[in-house]
Design an enzyme around this catalytic site. Structure first.
Site, PDB file in Angstrom:
ATOM      1  N   ASP A  41       0.937  -1.203   0.011  1.00  0.00           N
ATOM      2  CA  ASP A  41       0.153  -0.228   0.078  1.00  0.00           C
ATOM      3  C   ASP A  41       0.923   1.324   0.120  1.00  0.00           C
ATOM      4  O   ASP A  41       0.428   2.077  -0.679  1.00  0.00           O
ATOM      5  CB  ASP A  41      -0.925  -0.046   1.409  1.00  0.00           C
ATOM      6  CG  ASP A  41      -1.857  -0.926   1.171  1.00  0.00           C
ATOM      7  OD1 ASP A  41      -2.140  -1.452   0.025  1.00  0.00           O
ATOM      8  OD2 ASP A  41      -2.706  -1.320   2.246  1.00  0.00           O
ATOM      9  N   SER A  86     -14.829 -24.751 -28.822  1.00  0.00           N
ATOM     10  CA  SER A  86     -14.774 -25.492 -27.416  1.00  0.00           C
ATOM     11  C   SER A  86     -14.384 -26.876 -27.656  1.00  0.00           C
ATOM     12  O   SER A  86     -13.543 -27.047 -28.571  1.00  0.00           O
ATOM     13  CB  SER A  86     -16.636 -25.644 -27.368  1.00  0.00           C
ATOM     14  OG  SER A  86     -16.916 -26.006 -28.361  1.00  0.00           O
ATOM     15  N   LEU A  87     -14.507 -27.647 -26.589  1.00  0.00           N
ATOM     16  CA  LEU A  87     -13.888 -28.728 -26.540  1.00  0.00           C
ATOM     17  C   LEU A  87     -14.940 -30.189 -26.575  1.00  0.00           C
ATOM     18  O   LEU A  87     -15.804 -30.198 -26.248  1.00  0.00           O
ATOM     19  CB  LEU A  87     -12.993 -29.086 -25.031  1.00  0.00           C
ATOM     20  CG  LEU A  87     -11.944 -28.188 -25.073  1.00  0.00           C
ATOM     21  CD1 LEU A  87     -11.714 -28.104 -23.513  1.00  0.00           C
ATOM     22  CD2 LEU A  87     -10.522 -28.413 -25.745  1.00  0.00           C
ATOM     23  N   GLU A 118      -4.698 -30.392 -17.502  1.00  0.00           N
ATOM     24  CA  GLU A 118      -5.094 -29.314 -16.822  1.00  0.00           C
ATOM     25  C   GLU A 118      -6.434 -29.403 -16.161  1.00  0.00           C
ATOM     26  O   GLU A 118      -7.103 -30.030 -16.890  1.00  0.00           O
ATOM     27  CB  GLU A 118      -4.998 -27.922 -17.686  1.00  0.00           C
ATOM     28  CG  GLU A 118      -3.589 -27.592 -18.384  1.00  0.00           C
ATOM     29  CD  GLU A 118      -4.152 -26.684 -19.564  1.00  0.00           C
ATOM     30  OE1 GLU A 118      -4.788 -25.649 -19.431  1.00  0.00           O
ATOM     31  OE2 GLU A 118      -3.541 -27.363 -20.612  1.00  0.00           O
ATOM     32  N   LYS A 120     -10.260 -28.267 -15.803  1.00  0.00           N
ATOM     33  CA  LYS A 120     -11.071 -27.259 -16.633  1.00  0.00           C
ATOM     34  C   LYS A 120     -11.945 -26.434 -15.446  1.00  0.00           C
ATOM     35  O   LYS A 120     -12.612 -26.845 -14.927  1.00  0.00           O
ATOM     36  CB  LYS A 120     -12.167 -28.535 -17.324  1.00  0.00           C
ATOM     37  CG  LYS A 120     -13.069 -27.773 -18.362  1.00  0.00           C
ATOM     38  CD  LYS A 120     -13.710 -28.619 -19.287  1.00  0.00           C
ATOM     39  CE  LYS A 120     -14.547 -27.837 -20.479  1.00  0.00           C
ATOM     40  NZ  LYS A 120     -15.535 -26.975 -19.823  1.00  0.00           N
ATOM     41  N   ASP A 122     -14.414 -23.922 -14.178  1.00  0.00           N
ATOM     42  CA  ASP A 122     -15.864 -23.632 -14.659  1.00  0.00           C
ATOM     43  C   ASP A 122     -16.118 -22.112 -14.343  1.00  0.00           C
ATOM     44  O   ASP A 122     -16.726 -21.796 -13.345  1.00  0.00           O
ATOM     45  CB  ASP A 122     -16.723 -24.637 -13.560  1.00  0.00           C
ATOM     46  CG  ASP A 122     -18.208 -24.648 -14.211  1.00  0.00           C
ATOM     47  OD1 ASP A 122     -18.505 -23.902 -15.296  1.00  0.00           O
ATOM     48  OD2 ASP A 122     -18.896 -25.304 -13.632  1.00  0.00           O
ATOM     49  N   TYR A 230      -4.969 -20.420 -20.129  1.00  0.00           N
ATOM     50  CA  TYR A 230      -4.437 -21.681 -20.778  1.00  0.00           C
ATOM     51  C   TYR A 230      -4.390 -21.932 -21.955  1.00  0.00           C
ATOM     52  O   TYR A 230      -3.917 -22.842 -22.531  1.00  0.00           O
ATOM     53  CB  TYR A 230      -5.838 -22.451 -20.108  1.00  0.00           C
ATOM     54  CG  TYR A 230      -7.104 -22.023 -20.768  1.00  0.00           C
ATOM     55  CD1 TYR A 230      -7.451 -21.963 -22.177  1.00  0.00           C
ATOM     56  CD2 TYR A 230      -8.319 -21.890 -19.946  1.00  0.00           C
ATOM     57  CE1 TYR A 230      -8.626 -21.542 -22.452  1.00  0.00           C
ATOM     58  CE2 TYR A 230      -9.609 -21.439 -20.184  1.00  0.00           C
ATOM     59  CZ  TYR A 230      -9.753 -21.393 -21.723  1.00  0.00           C
ATOM     60  OH  TYR A 230     -10.925 -20.930 -22.231  1.00  0.00           O
ATOM     61  N   LYS A 319     -14.906 -34.909 -18.410  1.00  0.00           N
ATOM     62  CA  LYS A 319     -15.978 -34.241 -17.505  1.00  0.00           C
ATOM     63  C   LYS A 319     -16.102 -35.072 -16.286  1.00  0.00           C
ATOM     64  O   LYS A 319     -16.343 -36.291 -16.467  1.00  0.00           O
ATOM     65  CB  LYS A 319     -16.982 -33.999 -18.258  1.00  0.00           C
ATOM     66  CG  LYS A 319     -17.251 -33.082 -19.372  1.00  0.00           C
ATOM     67  CD  LYS A 319     -16.899 -31.685 -19.050  1.00  0.00           C
ATOM     68  CE  LYS A 319     -18.025 -30.774 -18.855  1.00  0.00           C
ATOM     69  NZ  LYS A 319     -19.068 -30.268 -19.763  1.00  0.00           N
ATOM     70  N   CYS A 413     -55.420 -21.761 -14.123  1.00  0.00           N
ATOM     71  CA  CYS A 413     -54.371 -21.096 -14.019  1.00  0.00           C
ATOM     72  C   CYS A 413     -53.965 -20.793 -12.683  1.00  0.00           C
ATOM     73  O   CYS A 413     -54.786 -20.093 -12.073  1.00  0.00           O
ATOM     74  CB  CYS A 413     -54.394 -20.028 -15.035  1.00  0.00           C
ATOM     75  SG  CYS A 413     -52.645 -18.909 -14.889  1.00  0.00           S
ATOM     76  N   CYS A 416     -54.177 -16.608 -12.716  1.00  0.00           N
ATOM     77  CA  CYS A 416     -55.128 -15.867 -13.148  1.00  0.00           C
ATOM     78  C   CYS A 416     -56.805 -16.587 -13.053  1.00  0.00           C
ATOM     79  O   CYS A 416     -57.836 -16.013 -13.297  1.00  0.00           O
ATOM     80  CB  CYS A 416     -55.322 -15.277 -14.621  1.00  0.00           C
ATOM     81  SG  CYS A 416     -55.304 -16.250 -16.062  1.00  0.00           S
ATOM     82  N   CYS A 431     -52.192 -21.738 -20.178  1.00  0.00           N
ATOM     83  CA  CYS A 431     -53.408 -20.856 -19.568  1.00  0.00           C
ATOM     84  C   CYS A 431     -53.535 -20.140 -21.089  1.00  0.00           C
ATOM     85  O   CYS A 431     -52.850 -19.427 -21.606  1.00  0.00           O
ATOM     86  CB  CYS A 431     -52.863 -19.839 -18.609  1.00  0.00           C
ATOM     87  SG  CYS A 431     -53.876 -18.490 -18.656  1.00  0.00           S
ATOM     88  N   CYS A 437     -53.740 -12.596 -18.352  1.00  0.00           N
ATOM     89  CA  CYS A 437     -53.108 -13.402 -17.283  1.00  0.00           C
ATOM     90  C   CYS A 437     -51.912 -12.451 -16.774  1.00  0.00           C
ATOM     91  O   CYS A 437     -51.331 -12.361 -17.597  1.00  0.00           O
ATOM     92  CB  CYS A 437     -52.838 -14.647 -17.617  1.00  0.00           C
ATOM     93  SG  CYS A 437     -51.837 -15.530 -16.528  1.00  0.00           S
TER      94      CYS A 437
HETATM   95  S1  IVH Z   1      -8.551 -25.187 -23.772  1.00  0.00           S
HETATM   96  C1  IVH Z   1      -9.911 -25.000 -28.333  1.00  0.00           C
HETATM   97  N1  IVH Z   1      -8.075 -25.421 -21.379  1.00  0.00           N
HETATM   98  O1  IVH Z   1     -13.663 -25.073 -21.509  1.00  0.00           O
HETATM   99  C2  IVH Z   1     -10.410 -24.964 -26.963  1.00  0.00           C
HETATM  100  N2  IVH Z   1     -10.371 -24.701 -21.919  1.00  0.00           N
HETATM  101  O2  IVH Z   1     -15.435 -26.345 -24.034  1.00  0.00           O
HETATM  102  C3  IVH Z   1      -9.241 -24.493 -26.039  1.00  0.00           C
HETATM  103  N3  IVH Z   1     -11.790 -24.345 -20.202  1.00  0.00           N
HETATM  104  O3  IVH Z   1     -14.675 -22.485 -23.593  1.00  0.00           O
HETATM  105  C4  IVH Z   1      -9.839 -24.677 -24.779  1.00  0.00           C
HETATM  106  N4  IVH Z   1     -10.504 -24.671 -18.394  1.00  0.00           N
HETATM  107  O4  IVH Z   1     -13.633 -21.771 -21.531  1.00  0.00           O
HETATM  108  C5  IVH Z   1      -8.907 -25.098 -22.135  1.00  0.00           C
HETATM  109  N5  IVH Z   1      -7.599 -25.609 -19.010  1.00  0.00           N
HETATM  110  C6  IVH Z   1      -8.499 -25.278 -20.113  1.00  0.00           C
HETATM  111  C7  IVH Z   1      -9.800 -24.874 -19.567  1.00  0.00           C
HETATM  112  C8  IVH Z   1     -10.522 -24.658 -20.712  1.00  0.00           C
HETATM  113  C9  IVH Z   1     -11.743 -24.466 -18.757  1.00  0.00           C
HETATM  114  C10 IVH Z   1     -13.114 -23.977 -20.943  1.00  0.00           C
HETATM  115  C11 IVH Z   1     -13.227 -22.831 -21.880  1.00  0.00           C
HETATM  116  C12 IVH Z   1     -13.759 -23.353 -23.142  1.00  0.00           C
HETATM  117  C13 IVH Z   1     -14.337 -24.671 -22.712  1.00  0.00           C
HETATM  118  C14 IVH Z   1     -14.385 -25.592 -23.764  1.00  0.00           C
END
Ligand code: IVH
Length: 675
Positions: A41, A86-87, A118, A120, A122, A230, A319, A413, A416, A431, A437
């Site tokens: 600080d 996405s994955l 790694e 995943k 959320d 990531y 998952k 309903c 109402c 309804c 309503c």
């Molecule tokens: S790699 C080509 N690494 O999972 C995709 N994704 O379904 C590269 N997520 O939208 C993603 N942890 O937001 C990657 N260690 C990780 C992750 C990760 C969470 C999420 C990411 C993405 C979703 C994929």
């Protein structure tokens, strides 16, 4: 008089900033502070003092500038240079073995492959763009192709460096990662929200998303958001490391926070054990994870494998199974939606599942009730998978010791009292009272005011509920007759909020035809169909008068939607409401064909606050005239619209000799084209 800062002073400022950035990284990203909070600080205060004496030394990347930007009116859309994919998901160990087999076959690779593992996270996926080590822009993932500009908010997050540390990073570097709220902070947030009667967040992911979507960065700054990096997106200059794990380590050296549970894994068997280990350790983490991500470690091999349409062939998410808990069904309530559809909602004895208390679960429809064979008083297994609404998985028949009662579809309903209509062809029961309503009225108005419709900020569920209950509004056109006095008479609405609501109501009058069509809430008409209809017909009258046959000529519109549109406009009350809305001042520019658009050569950027309408509407108007609207000033930008409190974009535009319009001039431009 304050003197020009000496070179020594400038050097001190640089030194202090470097020191603060270094200790910020130790504290936020490495969890390994070297100095006490007090010392930190002290450094911060020293820098602030110098900057207040010499404002000319303040730079956008100074650690003192994380919070302080003016609230936005709306988020700007950003197109990702490279889509954020996405994955593919795996649920069983066999799926992983199959994945590994496929990958090795494609690569014609006989032995074991090296993977990176790694957790995943959320949370909310984001992209951070660094140019010459400076954070230039942050965006959400959105639909993977277009996200929202959340730069101001990202700047408030301690684990996001404003300037990269060290050297060796590419001149342009897009870092991708996940922003989340620690579980403990999520609980604290909900306790605080409950105290003041605000809505609680369903889970940490929603809390993170909600915090990132604050228009006022000062509010985001108060939330304990964090980030794990990531991967990277687009990049230029400098060679990158050759593998995922090495890349993560480089990102760590450049000041980003990387997950400590990352591992190099030899062969798929190690991947499976890694999954088991992380699953076992999950409950000790202060952040939510919903699985592990396994990636072929070598970038060369990743490149060889390439992508399927929306996911890479070189990665998979294993998952975790949905988390479960046992509870009791106390009651079933029927909720009435915008179109009158009744949804049975289970009220459960509160149960904690995966760190979140569950009290409600949707039962979807009566078929689902029958399928489960569920009765009031039953013990049930409740399942919660990531962000999905909790679900009742099954009934524990063996626990049925007390007398239970049947779940009855009401014949009237619940809101109402009108007779319920059952259509033998579908499971949906409704309804049939339509807008008489109050539940349907509230939902219709809520949809009309929602973000993608007329976007009336501040007019949320609670206020709409009160307005309808007090009979102050009964349909959407009544919104435009509301007065400040009526608003201030409602509970918990002060003079300032009432002013804001009236202002956003007035602002919403300037809209576009696609938004207007969408706002009417005709069943099955989403934004995309609304756009198609607007492009095809060009006016609301034309749509209202079109036959089912001609409606079906529109891309996206089939028999059902065509019938829904006809049914909507054949009701006199709907027709009248549309007319009233127009009479009360809701307007939109006429749709025209593409060829002769007057601004088709221009690339606009909008900065600062506009008074006449939101930036989103300004953007839509410009696009309507054929202009492209971007969020960053580049050499290709042709015009800047500079509203109130414009900042660095304005100075950059001046430097680049870009044409600048004040809001007044911009309005004149729109007037010229009758927009
Ligand atoms: S790699 C080509 N690494 O999972 C995709 N994704 O379904 C590269 N997520 O939208 C993603 N942890 O937001 C990657 N260690 C990780 C992750 C990760 C969470 C999420 C990411 C993405 C979703 C994929």
């Amino acid at each position: 008089m304050v003197r020009e800062p000496s070179q020594k002073m400038k050097d001190l400022v640089t030194h202090l900033r470097e020191k603060i950035n270094y200790h910020n990284h130790r504290y936020h990203s490495l969890d390994a502070p070297e100095i006490s909070d007090r010392e930190f600080d002290g450094l911060f205060r020293q820098l602030k003092e110098i900057e207040s004496l010499h404002p000319e030394l303040v730079t956008i990347d100074s650690p003192t500038q994380r919070v302080g930007a003016v609230p936005l009116e709306a988020f700007t859309q950003i197109k990702h240079e490279k889509p954020m994919l996405s994955l593919d998901n795996a649920f069983e160990a066999e799926d992983l073995i199959e994945f590994d087999d496929k990958v090795r076959k494609r690569l014609e690779h006989k032995g074991q492959l090296i993977y990176s593992g790694e957790p995943k996270i959320d949370g909310v996926a984001v992209s951070l763009l660094y140019e010459y080590g400076e954070l230039k822009r942050a965006a959400t993932r959105g639909d993977g192709f277009t996200g929202e500009d959340i730069t101001q908010n990202a700047r408030t997050i301690g684990t996001i460096p404003l300037t990269l540390l060290g050297s060796g990073f590419p001149e342009k570097l897009e870092v991708r990662g996940e922003i989340y709220i620690p579980i403990s902070d999520f609980h604290a947030m909900n306790i605080a929200a409950k105290k003041v009667g605000e809505k609680e967040f369903a889970n940490p992911r929603n809390a993170a998303a909600g915090s990132l979507r604050q228009l006022d960065p000062a509010k985001t700054a108060k939330r304990q958001l964090k980030m794990f990096a990531y991967s990277i997106g687009s990049h230029e200059g400098k060679q990158l490391p050759v593998s995922q794990i090495k890349l993560l380590e480089s990102l760590g050296e450049w000041g980003l926070r990387i997950n400590p549970l990352r591992r190099t894994l030899f062969g798929i068997e190690e991947c499976i054990s890694y999954y088991e280990k992380v699953l076992g350790d999950r409950s000790e983490l202060d952040y939510e994870i919903d699985g592990v991500v396994l990636k072929v470690d070598s970038f060369l091999l990743q490149e060889k494998l390439g992508f399927l349409s929306r996911s890479p062939r070189w990665a998979i998410a294993k998952k975790f199974p949905a988390e479960e808990g046992v509870s009791y069904l106390e009651e079933v309530r029927f909720q009435v939606g915008r179109t009158g559809a009744l949804t049975p909602v289970a009220r459960l004895k509160p149960v904690r599942v995966g760190g979140v208390t569950i009290t409600n679960a949707s039962l979807h429809n009566m078929d689902e009730v029958d399928r489960l064979g569920i009765r009031i008083g039953d013990a049930v297994v409740v399942e919660r998978a990531g962000d999905v609404i909790p679900k009742i998985k099954k009934v524990l028949i063996e626990k049925r010791v007390r007398p239970t009662t049947d779940i009855q579809l009401p014949s009237n309903c619940p809101v109402c009292g009108s007779i319920i209509i059952r259509n033998p062809d579908t499971v949906v029961v409704r309804c049939g009272a339509g807008l008489s309503c109050s539940a349907q009225r509230k939902e219709t108005i809520r949809h009309f005011a929602s973000r993608l419709a007329l976007n009336i900020e501040g007019l949320g569920e609670k206020i709409i509920g009160q307005l309808v209950d007090e009979n102050l509004i009964s349909n959407v056109s009544d919104i435009y007759r509301l007065t400040k006095k009526q608003l201030t008479e409602l509970e918990r609405i002060g003079s300032k909020s009432a002013d804001n609501i009236i202002e956003s109501i007035n602002r919403s009058k300037h809209t576009t035809l696609p938004r207007f069509i969408y706002s009417l809430g005709i069943p099955d008409i989403g934004e995309a169909t609304a756009k198609e209809l607007a492009n095809f017909f060009g006016g609301i009258e034309e749509i209202g008068m079109a036959s089912e046959q001609s409606l079906q000529e529109v891309p996206d519109v089939g028999e059902i939607i065509a019938r829904n549109i006809r049914q909507f406009f054949s009701k006199n009350e709907n027709y009248l409401i549309v007319r009233e809305l127009v009479e009360l001042g809701v307007t939109w520019p006429e749709m025209s064909s593409n060829e002769s658009l007057p601004l088709k050569e221009e690339i606009f950027v909008i900065t600062g606050t506009l008074v006449s309408f939101s930036r989103v509407v300004a953007k839509e108007k410009l696009e309507f005239l054929g202009a492209k609207v971007s969020t960053t000033i580049t050499k290709r930008t042709t015009c800047l619209i500079s509203g109130d409190k414009a900042g660095t974009k304005l100075s950059k535009a001046i430097d680049l000799k870009i044409k600048i319009f004040s809001e007044e001039e911009f309005l004149k431009l729109l007037e010229k084209y009758n927009v």
